[in-house]
Design an enzyme around this catalytic site. Structure first.
Site, short mmCIF file in Angstrom:
data_model
loop_
_atom_site.label_atom_id
_atom_site.label_comp_id
_atom_site.label_asym_id
_atom_site.label_seq_id
_atom_site.Cartn_x
_atom_site.Cartn_y
_atom_site.Cartn_z
N GLY A 1 -12.55 -0.55 0.03
CA GLY A 1 -12.67 -1.47 -1.10
C GLY A 1 -14.10 -1.96 -1.19
O GLY A 1 -14.88 -1.77 -0.25
N CYS B 1 -12.30 2.07 6.30
CA CYS B 1 -13.45 1.34 5.74
C CYS B 1 -13.13 -0.15 5.57
O CYS B 1 -12.95 -0.85 6.56
CB CYS B 1 -13.90 1.98 4.43
SG CYS B 1 -15.48 1.33 3.84
N TYR B 2 -13.00 -0.63 4.34
CA TYR B 2 -12.67 -2.05 4.16
C TYR B 2 -11.35 -2.39 4.86
O TYR B 2 -11.24 -3.44 5.52
CB TYR B 2 -12.56 -2.39 2.67
CG TYR B 2 -12.25 -3.85 2.43
CD1 TYR B 2 -13.26 -4.79 2.42
CD2 TYR B 2 -10.94 -4.28 2.26
CE1 TYR B 2 -12.98 -6.14 2.25
CE2 TYR B 2 -10.65 -5.62 2.09
CZ TYR B 2 -11.67 -6.54 2.08
OH TYR B 2 -11.39 -7.87 1.92
N HIS C 1 -14.74 7.37 5.59
CA HIS C 1 -13.73 7.78 4.62
C HIS C 1 -13.21 9.17 4.94
O HIS C 1 -13.79 10.17 4.51
CB HIS C 1 -14.34 7.79 3.21
CG HIS C 1 -14.58 6.42 2.66
ND1 HIS C 1 -13.60 5.66 2.11
CD2 HIS C 1 -15.70 5.66 2.63
CE1 HIS C 1 -14.07 4.49 1.73
NE2 HIS C 1 -15.36 4.46 2.04
N GLU D 1 -10.79 10.64 3.69
CA GLU D 1 -10.24 11.30 2.49
C GLU D 1 -11.30 12.06 1.70
O GLU D 1 -10.97 12.86 0.82
CB GLU D 1 -9.56 10.26 1.58
CG GLU D 1 -10.49 9.31 0.83
CD GLU D 1 -10.96 8.11 1.66
OE1 GLU D 1 -10.84 8.17 2.91
OE2 GLU D 1 -11.47 7.13 1.08
N ASP E 1 1.70 20.20 -17.95
CA ASP E 1 2.68 19.16 -17.63
C ASP E 1 3.99 19.35 -18.39
O ASP E 1 5.07 19.33 -17.80
CB ASP E 1 2.11 17.77 -17.92
CG ASP E 1 0.79 17.55 -17.21
OD1 ASP E 1 0.50 18.32 -16.26
OD2 ASP E 1 0.04 16.65 -17.60
N LYS F 1 -1.42 16.12 -10.30
CA LYS F 1 -1.56 17.39 -11.05
C LYS F 1 -1.43 18.62 -10.14
O LYS F 1 -0.77 19.60 -10.51
CB LYS F 1 -2.93 17.40 -11.73
CG LYS F 1 -3.10 18.47 -12.76
CD LYS F 1 -2.61 17.97 -14.09
CE LYS F 1 -2.95 18.88 -15.22
NZ LYS F 1 -2.60 18.23 -16.50
#
Ligand code: XMP
Length: 529
Positions: free
Chosen positions: A63, A90-91, A178, A180, A236, A384
């Site tokens: 964050g 992180c945060y 991070h 990710e 979709d 997606k």
């Protein structure tokens, strides 16, 4: 700010608590890539609310705040007594350290971007099977100086004396970087260590398990009632329809309003390939003329969007009435409507802040709000990439599941100037050439989407043989992106660009110039209108 989706699966989620820096979605996607179901919740959730979701584990995201800033979001220490595995990032790592009695302080040494981290101490814990010295992606000013009691320090960096910690017994972990982000060399490994070694979760979120569960949920919702689904030509709606077809077969009727603003081959993809691969009943409304005449003389992009949106709804309603009338003759009523809503739409649409607003104008091509149908939304829990995987599992053709994002108003917003049948045809040809060459170069996966735009209001001069020509320029807008919120222009090879340019100027009558858009987003948008 995020708005949690209604539960669309019976799986216990790994909850990603969103501290507001755009990382939450990426974390949730990475967890799902590891075949574990994950959901995002806002940081305003209390411990009781978090626990009420029956989480399998919790990840506290990064964050923008400093944990000591006034009004900074915090995490209740009681969360760490609940026996749920937690990973702070992180945060979230700093908030966790602060809540558990560690010290977080300004280092005066900000670390931003690629940062080396060294593993220290005996225990590898969630850093198992990663290098002793590894590249990570950091973005912090404060740092954890002392780990809370009972925690082992796992790693350090120049600016972070405690860059990762673990309390194996309580199943609590944290990293300053991070994991990710793809630039973190062992990012996915660290997340997987947390999920499988730390939290001891099972891999049970796969295209196949999603498909089975959604089919079951659709059957339970729909029973023996009739269902309607609009197909746009996009991924979709095709996958949503195919899922419903798999679940309830002929109870489903699909509607395809052909507005004439699709690209070359796309209407055929719906009318022939989709039907052949799913066996779905399809009602086609050929409305090309209707849209062309409604758009006559209109150049303003927002007006075009409005007209296309309005006509689309009208055409859809007419088709719907025809199908309802037919069903009524057989004594049946159509009760449900399928919508291809995705998880990011649900997460973003609630807060009305930042990123959510950017997308608000993209609902063109959507359906009226006063619908008397109940909605069936089988993709509501999915990202997606998962929709594509489920589509492939359902046997949909690669051209449909691999299709680039394409705006609802279609080529209508890729002609700068008035839309005419002739201009649409010209743009279709140019677009088909550009797409074919991109595919032939094997670069489909390198670009997020590649709008091809006709500057119909611009006349460019050229030379052909002995004479000067006046034609229109075509713009190529290949972009790389993770989610269309931000994007960069794709560095396509010059040879490929040359080939596309040569072919378009030689083969498409009326185009004498091809230009490349080299603007990032922001400040540019992806589309030109
Ligand atoms: P922009 O141009 O805003 O586009 O950077 C971001 C993403 O949204 C798509 N887009 C639209 N989609 N209706 C849609 O359904 C629209 O009016 C529209 N405008 C842009 C665009 O293709 C990109 O994927």
């Amino acid at each position: 700010m995020t708005n949690p989706a209604k539960a669309q699966t019976s799986q216990k989620p790994v909850l990603v608590v969103d501290y507001g820096a755009q990382y939450a979605q990426l974390i949730a996607r990475r967890v799902r890539e590891a075949n574990v179901y994950s959901e995002i919740v806002p940081h305003t959730y209390t411990t009781a609310q978090l626990l009420a979701k029956n989480p399998a584990a919790i990840i506290l995201s990064g964050g923008p705040s400093s944990v000591y800033a006034e009004g900074a979001p915090s995490v209740g220490a009681d969360l760490f007594e609940a026996g749920i595995p937690v990973l702070g990032i992180c945060y979230g790592f700093q908030a966790m350290a602060a809540a558990l009695g560690g010290t977080v302080a300004e280092t005066g040494q900000r670390e931003y971007g690629a940062t080396q981290v060294q593993i220290i101490g005996e225990s590898r814990s969630i850093l198992a099977a990663t290098d002793a010295d590894q590249t990570t992606w950091m973005s912090h000013g404060d740092a954890v100086h002392e780990a809370p009691a009972g925690f082992d320090v796992l790693a350090m960096s120049a600016g972070a004396p405690v860059a990762a910690f673990a309390n194996e017994e309580k199943c609590l972990f944290g990293v300053q970087w991070h994991p990710e982000v793809k630039h973190s060399a062992f990012g996915q490994k660290v997340l997987e260590n947390f999920l499988f070694n730390g939290a001891k979760l099972e891999k049970n979120w796969t295209a196949n398990s999603i498909l089975d569960e959604q089919v079951e949920l659709i059957r339970n919702q729909v029973g023996s009632a009739k269902v309607l689904c609009g197909l746009s030509g996009g991924v979709d709606s095709a996958v949503a329809a195919a899922l419903v077809q798999r679940a309830v077969g002929d109870q489903l009727t699909c509607v395809f309003v052909n507005h004439g603003l699709l690209r070359q081959g796309e209407a055929e993809q719906v009318e022939l390939d989709f039907v052949a691969s799913t066996g779905a009943k399809l009602y086609v409304a050929n409305e090309q003329e209707r849209f062309l005449s409604a758009l006559e003389g209109v150049s303003d992009p927002e007006t075009k969007r409005k007209i296309i949106g309005r006509e689309f709804i009208r055409a859809f309603e007419e088709a719907e009435r025809a199908i309802m009338a037919e069903a009524a003759l057989e004594g049946e009523e159509i009760k449900f409507l399928v919508q291809g809503t995705l998880y990011p739409d649900v997460v973003e649409s609630g807060g009305g802040e930042g990123a959510a607003n950017i997308k608000s104008h993209h609902n063109v091509g959507g359906l009226p709000e006063d619908l008397r149908f109940e909605l069936v939304e089988p993709l509501r829990a999915l990202f997606k990439d998962e929709v594509r995987a489920v589509g492939a599992e359902l046997g949909l053709p690669a051209e449909i599941v691999g299709r680039q994002p394409f705006p609802g108003p279609g080529l209508g917003i890729r002609i700068v100037g008035e839309i005419t049948g002739e201009r649409l045809e010209l743009l279709r040809q140019a677009d088909a050439i550009a797409r074919a060459e991109l595919t032939a170069a094997g670069l489909d996966n390198e670009v997020w989407q590649m709008p091809v735009v006709l500057l119909a209001d611009v006349r460019s001069v050229g030379v052909m043989g002995d004479g000067r020509t006046y034609g229109h320029p075509i713009v190529l807008r290949p972009v790389s992106s993770e989610d269309a919120m931000t994007a960069d222009w794709s560095r396509l090879p010059y040879d490929l660009l040359a080939k596309i340019s040569n072919r378009i100027t030689n083969e498409v009558d009326g185009v004498n110039r091809v230009v490349l858009d080299v603007t990032s987003k922001p400040p540019g948008t992806i589309e030109w209108e």
